[in-house]
Design an enzyme around this catalytic site. Structure first.
Site, PDB file in Angstrom:
ATOM      1  CG  ASP A   1      -1.575   1.521   1.235  1.00  0.00           C
ATOM      2  OD1 ASP A   1      -2.500   1.574   0.422  1.00  0.00           O
ATOM      3  OD2 ASP A   1      -1.576   2.142   2.775  1.00  0.00           O
TER       4      ASP A   1
ATOM      5  CG  ASP B   1      -1.419   7.260   0.681  1.00  0.00           C
ATOM      6  OD1 ASP B   1      -0.917   8.029  -0.405  1.00  0.00           O
ATOM      7  OD2 ASP B   1      -2.668   7.479  -0.539  1.00  0.00           O
TER       8      ASP B   1
HETATM    9  C1  BG6 Z   1      -5.742   5.630  -0.581  1.00  0.00           C
HETATM   10  C2  BG6 Z   1      -5.489   6.511   1.345  1.00  0.00           C
HETATM   11  O1  BG6 Z   1      -4.296   5.275  -0.332  1.00  0.00           O
HETATM   12  O2  BG6 Z   1      -6.541   5.991  -1.307  1.00  0.00           O
HETATM   13  C3  BG6 Z   1      -7.583   6.924   0.875  1.00  0.00           C
HETATM   14  O3  BG6 Z   1      -5.843   5.200   2.302  1.00  0.00           O
HETATM   15  C4  BG6 Z   1      -7.797   8.146  -0.071  1.00  0.00           C
HETATM   16  O4  BG6 Z   1      -7.546   7.739   2.240  1.00  0.00           O
HETATM   17  C5  BG6 Z   1      -7.566   7.066  -1.484  1.00  0.00           C
HETATM   18  O5  BG6 Z   1      -9.476   7.853   0.186  1.00  0.00           O
HETATM   19  C6  BG6 Z   1      -8.440   7.529  -2.529  1.00  0.00           C
HETATM   20  O6  BG6 Z   1      -7.171   8.867  -1.950  1.00  0.00           O
HETATM   21  P1  BG6 Z   1      -6.717   9.532  -3.683  1.00  0.00           P
HETATM   22  O7  BG6 Z   1      -5.875  10.371  -3.979  1.00  0.00           O
HETATM   23  O8  BG6 Z   1      -7.229   8.224  -5.390  1.00  0.00           O
HETATM   24  O9  BG6 Z   1      -7.599  10.880  -3.800  1.00  0.00           O
HETATM   25 MG    MG Z   2      -2.142   3.247   4.045  1.00  0.00          MG
END
Ligand code: BG6
Ligand code: MG
Length: 219
Positions: free
Chosen positions: A9, A11
């Site tokens: 993963d 984030d």
């Molecule tokens: C995930 C995060 O990696 O990505 C979430 O943990 C986030 O919090 C999701 O909502 C979508 O992210 P993005 O960048 O497409 O808005």
């Molecule tokens: Mg994460």
């Protein structure tokens, strides 16, 4: 069967962009007068952008919003988020993370990203991790977000690996659920260690080096 691939993963595992998600959602929520705090933000880990917005709107008491208005709010948040991401630099990836990725590659593992984020490639570029992974599966190539296993199954497919030979590294319970649903091994880090559903629990990423292929453990 032995693990031959590790799917990370992004984030909360390789970079700490959660704080930027929080600040961007907070700005949007304040603008429409919706209560939002860090506790609600924790529920957004691993959840797609539109599903995150729905969680935030649980506290919205105004006139019903159309799908177009919701898309506009999500786009506004993403604009704020991208402004913050633009400040990310290679130093935002720890030496521990860089060492782990290097070492796993030296040990012969294939490595991939499995992230719900549509900003994945932008973040990897900002922090100088583009070109490091054998495959990237992200929010741009999936229909169903975690806890659906789609993002990880696609990553395994890109790597030409079998799900049963992949290990997923996750900081969210929805991500661990997705790994389990996909028939993959899982290692939890951070908040996800509390869910008790992963094969491994780690304190820092480098704990992975040496434990893959050993007995599963959670402290
Ligand atoms: C995930 C995060 O990696 O990505 C979430 O943990 C986030 O919090 C999701 O909502 C979508 O992210 P993005 O960048 O497409 O808005
Ligand atoms: Mg994460």
């Amino acid at each position: 069967m032995k693990i031959d691939s590790v799917i990370f993963d992004l984030d909360g595992v390789l970079v700490f962009s959660d704080k930027y998600h929080y600040l961007a959602w907070k700005k949007m929520a304040d603008e429409i007068g919706v209560y939002f705090d860090e506790e609600i933000n924790n529920r957004l880990r691993g959840v797609s952008r539109m599903a995150s917005l729905e969680i935030i709107l649980e506290n919205y008491n105004g006139a019903p919003l159309s799908d177009v208005q919701k898309e506009e709010l999500a786009a506004k948040k993403n604009g704020y988020y991208r402004e913050l991401l633009a400040n990310m630099q290679p130093k935002d990836v720890s030496d521990n993370v860089r060492y782990t990725l290097d070492q796993l590659k030296k040990d012969g593992y294939k490595i991939a990203i499995g992230s719900s984020s549509k900003n994945t490639k932008f973040i990897l570029e900002r922090v100088g991790l583009n070109g490091v992974f054998d495959a990237i599966s992200d929010g741009t190539n999936i229909v169903n977000s975690k806890p659906d296993p789609e993002v990880f199954l696609k990553a395994a497919g890109f790597l030409e690996s079998e799900p049963g030979r992949c290990l997923v590294v996750e900081d969210s319970e929805s991500g661990i659920d997705a790994a389990v649903a996909g028939g993959m091994f899982s290692a939890a880090i951070g908040d996800a260690t509390k869910c008790g559903k992963s094969d491994y629990c780690i304190n820092r990423l480098s704990d992975l080096v040496g434990i893959l292929g050993t007995d599963k453990y959670c402290s």
